[in-house]
Design a protein around this motif. Sequence first.
Motif, PDB file in Angstrom:
ATOM      1  N   HIS A 132      -5.410  15.450  20.106  1.00 38.23           N
ATOM      2  CA  HIS A 132      -4.307  16.361  20.397  1.00 38.23           C
ATOM      3  C   HIS A 132      -4.321  17.606  19.512  1.00 38.23           C
ATOM      4  CE1 HIS A 132      -1.845  13.975  23.233  1.00 38.23           C
ATOM      5  NE2 HIS A 132      -2.416  12.949  22.628  1.00 38.23           N
ATOM      6  N   LEU A 133      -4.972  17.518  18.349  1.00 36.36           N
ATOM      7  CA  LEU A 133      -4.815  18.574  17.341  1.00 36.36           C
ATOM      8  C   LEU A 133      -6.103  19.299  16.984  1.00 36.36           C
ATOM      9  CD1 LEU A 133      -2.599  16.621  14.768  1.00 36.36           C
ATOM     10  CD2 LEU A 133      -1.843  17.917  16.772  1.00 36.36           C
ATOM     11  N   GLN A 134      -7.259  18.736  17.300  1.00 34.45           N
ATOM     12  CA  GLN A 134      -8.538  19.227  16.766  1.00 34.45           C
ATOM     13  C   GLN A 134      -8.472  19.270  15.239  1.00 34.45           C
ATOM     14  OE1 GLN A 134     -10.834  19.480  19.036  1.00 34.45           O
ATOM     15  NE2 GLN A 134     -12.587  20.237  17.900  1.00 34.45           N
ATOM     16  N   LEU A 135      -8.169  18.124  14.656  1.00 34.58           N
ATOM     17  CA  LEU A 135      -8.117  17.953  13.198  1.00 34.58           C
ATOM     18  C   LEU A 135      -9.552  17.889  12.698  1.00 34.58           C
ATOM     19  CD1 LEU A 135      -6.173  17.265  10.720  1.00 34.58           C
ATOM     20  CD2 LEU A 135      -6.741  14.879  11.224  1.00 34.58           C
ATOM     21  N   ASN A 136     -10.101  19.030  12.232  1.00 29.79           N
ATOM     22  CA  ASN A 136     -11.563  19.108  12.162  1.00 29.79           C
ATOM     23  C   ASN A 136     -12.181  19.300  10.791  1.00 29.79           C
ATOM     24  OD1 ASN A 136     -10.990  21.779  11.628  1.00 29.79           O
ATOM     25  ND2 ASN A 136     -11.475  22.496  13.690  1.00 29.79           N
ATOM     26  N   SER A 137     -11.404  19.551   9.732  1.00 33.60           N
ATOM     27  CA  SER A 137     -12.101  19.743   8.448  1.00 33.60           C
ATOM     28  C   SER A 137     -11.261  19.256   7.290  1.00 33.60           C
ATOM     29  CB  SER A 137     -12.496  21.206   8.243  1.00 33.60           C
ATOM     30  OG  SER A 137     -11.404  22.008   7.851  1.00 33.60           O
ATOM     31  N   ILE A 138     -11.972  18.998   6.180  1.00 32.67           N
ATOM     32  CA  ILE A 138     -11.387  18.428   4.969  1.00 32.67           C
ATOM     33  C   ILE A 138     -11.682  19.335   3.790  1.00 32.67           C
ATOM     34  CG2 ILE A 138     -11.395  16.458   3.393  1.00 32.67           C
ATOM     35  CD1 ILE A 138     -12.511  14.765   5.711  1.00 32.67           C
ATOM     36  N   ALA A 139     -10.630  19.810   3.126  1.00 27.90           N
ATOM     37  CA  ALA A 139     -10.773  20.451   1.820  1.00 27.90           C
ATOM     38  C   ALA A 139     -10.553  19.345   0.795  1.00 27.90           C
ATOM     39  CB  ALA A 139      -9.754  21.571   1.653  1.00 27.90           C
ATOM     40  N   ALA A 140     -11.646  18.740   0.340  1.00 27.08           N
ATOM     41  CA  ALA A 140     -11.571  17.502  -0.422  1.00 27.08           C
ATOM     42  C   ALA A 140     -11.141  17.735  -1.858  1.00 27.08           C
ATOM     43  CB  ALA A 140     -12.917  16.794  -0.384  1.00 27.08           C
ATOM     44  N   GLY A 141     -10.087  17.043  -2.252  1.00 28.75           N
ATOM     45  CA  GLY A 141      -9.673  16.984  -3.642  1.00 28.75           C
ATOM     46  C   GLY A 141     -10.121  15.672  -4.248  1.00 28.75           C
ATOM     47  N   PRO A 142      -9.663  15.369  -5.478  1.00 24.46           N
ATOM     48  CA  PRO A 142     -10.033  14.099  -6.106  1.00 24.46           C
ATOM     49  C   PRO A 142      -9.551  12.880  -5.324  1.00 24.46           C
ATOM     50  CG  PRO A 142      -9.149  15.635  -7.727  1.00 24.46           C
ATOM     51  CD  PRO A 142      -8.896  16.246  -6.399  1.00 24.46           C
ATOM     52  N   ASP A 143      -8.461  13.030  -4.567  1.00 24.30           N
ATOM     53  CA  ASP A 143      -7.950  11.953  -3.734  1.00 24.30           C
ATOM     54  C   ASP A 143      -7.340  12.565  -2.477  1.00 24.30           C
ATOM     55  OD1 ASP A 143      -5.474  13.017  -4.600  1.00 24.30           O
ATOM     56  OD2 ASP A 143      -5.314  11.530  -6.194  1.00 24.30           O
TER      57      ASP A 143
ATOM     58  N   ALA B 291      -4.254  12.691  -1.488  1.00 23.22           N
ATOM     59  CA  ALA B 291      -3.008  13.424  -1.724  1.00 23.22           C
ATOM     60  C   ALA B 291      -3.262  14.855  -2.175  1.00 23.22           C
ATOM     61  CB  ALA B 291      -2.150  12.688  -2.756  1.00 23.22           C
ATOM     62  N   SER B 292      -4.368  15.091  -2.857  1.00 25.11           N
ATOM     63  CA  SER B 292      -4.667  16.443  -3.337  1.00 25.11           C
ATOM     64  C   SER B 292      -5.601  17.201  -2.396  1.00 25.11           C
ATOM     65  CB  SER B 292      -5.284  16.374  -4.735  1.00 25.11           C
ATOM     66  OG  SER B 292      -6.454  15.575  -4.732  1.00 25.11           O
ATOM     67  N   SER B 293      -5.867  16.627  -1.235  1.00 26.72           N
ATOM     68  CA  SER B 293      -6.735  17.268  -0.254  1.00 26.72           C
ATOM     69  C   SER B 293      -5.917  18.001   0.802  1.00 26.72           C
ATOM     70  CB  SER B 293      -7.625  16.213   0.435  1.00 26.72           C
ATOM     71  OG  SER B 293      -8.432  15.521  -0.506  1.00 26.72           O
ATOM     72  N   TYR B 294      -6.618  18.823   1.597  1.00 26.38           N
ATOM     73  CA  TYR B 294      -5.984  19.571   2.690  1.00 26.38           C
ATOM     74  C   TYR B 294      -6.866  19.444   3.933  1.00 26.38           C
ATOM     75  CZ  TYR B 294      -3.104  21.642  -0.977  1.00 26.38           C
ATOM     76  OH  TYR B 294      -2.235  21.823  -2.027  1.00 26.38           O
ATOM     77  N   PHE B 295      -6.238  19.664   5.088  1.00 24.64           N
ATOM     78  CA  PHE B 295      -6.933  19.438   6.350  1.00 24.64           C
ATOM     79  C   PHE B 295      -6.574  20.535   7.347  1.00 24.64           C
ATOM     80  CE2 PHE B 295      -5.668  15.584   4.197  1.00 24.64           C
ATOM     81  CZ  PHE B 295      -6.880  14.957   3.977  1.00 24.64           C
ATOM     82  N   SER B 296      -7.568  21.019   8.089  1.00 21.19           N
ATOM     83  CA  SER B 296      -7.311  22.065   9.072  1.00 21.19           C
ATOM     84  C   SER B 296      -7.237  21.474  10.474  1.00 21.19           C
ATOM     85  CB  SER B 296      -8.412  23.134   9.026  1.00 21.19           C
ATOM     86  OG  SER B 296      -9.654  22.614   9.491  1.00 21.19           O
ATOM     87  N   ALA B 297      -6.448  22.134  11.330  1.00 23.84           N
ATOM     88  CA  ALA B 297      -6.303  21.705  12.723  1.00 23.84           C
ATOM     89  C   ALA B 297      -5.944  22.911  13.576  1.00 23.84           C
ATOM     90  CB  ALA B 297      -5.226  20.628  12.849  1.00 23.84           C
TER      91      ALA B 297
ATOM     92  N   HIS C 257     -11.406  26.277  10.526  1.00 23.33           N
ATOM     93  CA  HIS C 257     -12.476  25.307  10.300  1.00 23.33           C
ATOM     94  C   HIS C 257     -12.976  25.420   8.863  1.00 23.33           C
ATOM     95  CE1 HIS C 257     -15.882  22.708  11.208  1.00 23.33           C
ATOM     96  NE2 HIS C 257     -15.373  22.521  12.408  1.00 23.33           N
ATOM     97  N   SER C 258     -13.648  24.357   8.415  1.00 22.33           N
ATOM     98  CA  SER C 258     -14.367  24.339   7.134  1.00 22.33           C
ATOM     99  C   SER C 258     -13.447  24.644   5.952  1.00 22.33           C
ATOM    100  CB  SER C 258     -15.535  25.336   7.158  1.00 22.33           C
ATOM    101  OG  SER C 258     -16.316  25.174   8.311  1.00 22.33           O
ATOM    102  N   ALA C 259     -12.275  24.027   5.917  1.00 17.17           N
ATOM    103  CA  ALA C 259     -11.397  24.174   4.751  1.00 17.17           C
ATOM    104  C   ALA C 259     -12.082  23.580   3.527  1.00 17.17           C
ATOM    105  CB  ALA C 259     -10.060  23.489   5.009  1.00 17.17           C
TER     106      ALA C 259
END
Length: 394
Positions: free
Chosen positions: A198-209, A211-217, A257-259
């Motif tokens: 439904h969202l095209q949840l496609n990338s991960i800005a990876a943090g140490p865990d 909770a500290s990460s972010y995601f693009s859609a 994309h590519s967060a």
Amino acid sequence: MARREEGRWARHDGEWRDPAQIVALWGDAGARDPGLLSYRARGSWWETLAALDVTLLVTREYEHLVVALTVADGAPRVSYLQVPHPSGLAVDPASGSVYLASTRNPNVVYELAPAAGRLARLDVRADPPPGCPLVPVRARFLPGCLYLHDLAMIDGALHATAVGQNAVIRLHDDGRYARMWWPRCIEAASGPVFGGNHLQLNSIAAGPDLASSYFSASADRLSERRPGHRNFPVDGRGVIFSGATREVVARGLTRPHSARLANGRLWVNNSGYGELGTIEDGRFVPILRLPGWTRGLAFSGSVAFVGTSRVLPRFRRYAPGLDLETSLCGVHAVDTASGRVLGSLFWPAGNQIFAIDCAPTKLTSGFPFRGGRPRSRRQERALFYAFATRFEEG
């Protein structure tokens, strides 16, 4: 009859002898189009790679290619691997493994490791393969409906965006996977909606865990209009989700994309407008615009490597801010302090880039198959016959 059977048996015996076929589990993998690797460099492209001492890994999904670019012994080196529809990439600095998602049906996640030597054999020379080429050591098969996109190491474990489930999953070593995170907006009265994209949840800005990460859609609400539908709205509808709150923290993007988290900032490609920028106070701030659909982003110090792609005709509605006729397939080295492009490499016959990641050249100089020269079947066979990695004992 006997002669006919002997001919059939001889044909069967000769099949699946090319290591490229075995690596990709794909019968046509050895028959690459050499034009896909022809490139044109501009500016200080190779000088930048040499100064950073990195090997750049790039997936080109619709051409079924993963390309490695580096400078070895003072000269440009291009190598490649063929796998079906490669998408996400992740280099694990702790183990030295490289993970690669192949997003067909079923999905496959390859683990590759540097071949640092050869097993002791009486029937092959023991010289180590030059450049520690990446060889596959494991492949796991997953349901095609996961529709894997981005890969990232989070808290020492491999994670992926399961776009087909609107979620982020963890990939376990034993082949299992588990949903670990999803945005609050997919939670309905009957529970989270994992049954369709439904969202095209496609990338991960990876943090140490997580909770500290972010995601693009591309969207932040459930709708009858879904990614892939011709009437799915995209312009300005893209968002960034917070891992901690599972809520939107930035809006106004178009097919983001590519967060990535780098140098204390949250970066993202605003793909539909060909932009690279950062998220500041809940909004996207562009740093520069590039000639194509921006997708793929990796950092080495203060240099960002950004991919640009052509736009497939059936996806032109996803790119309202691009001139499709002048879009190019390539990678650009960007000085993030000034926003200046240091150098670029273009593939004139190229199509779409999905992911980019960096590995130190001391880890690997790329893949076993070299571009720009005839394949060395003898060397390739010797490598795959007796390669040694960190998994070998003694």
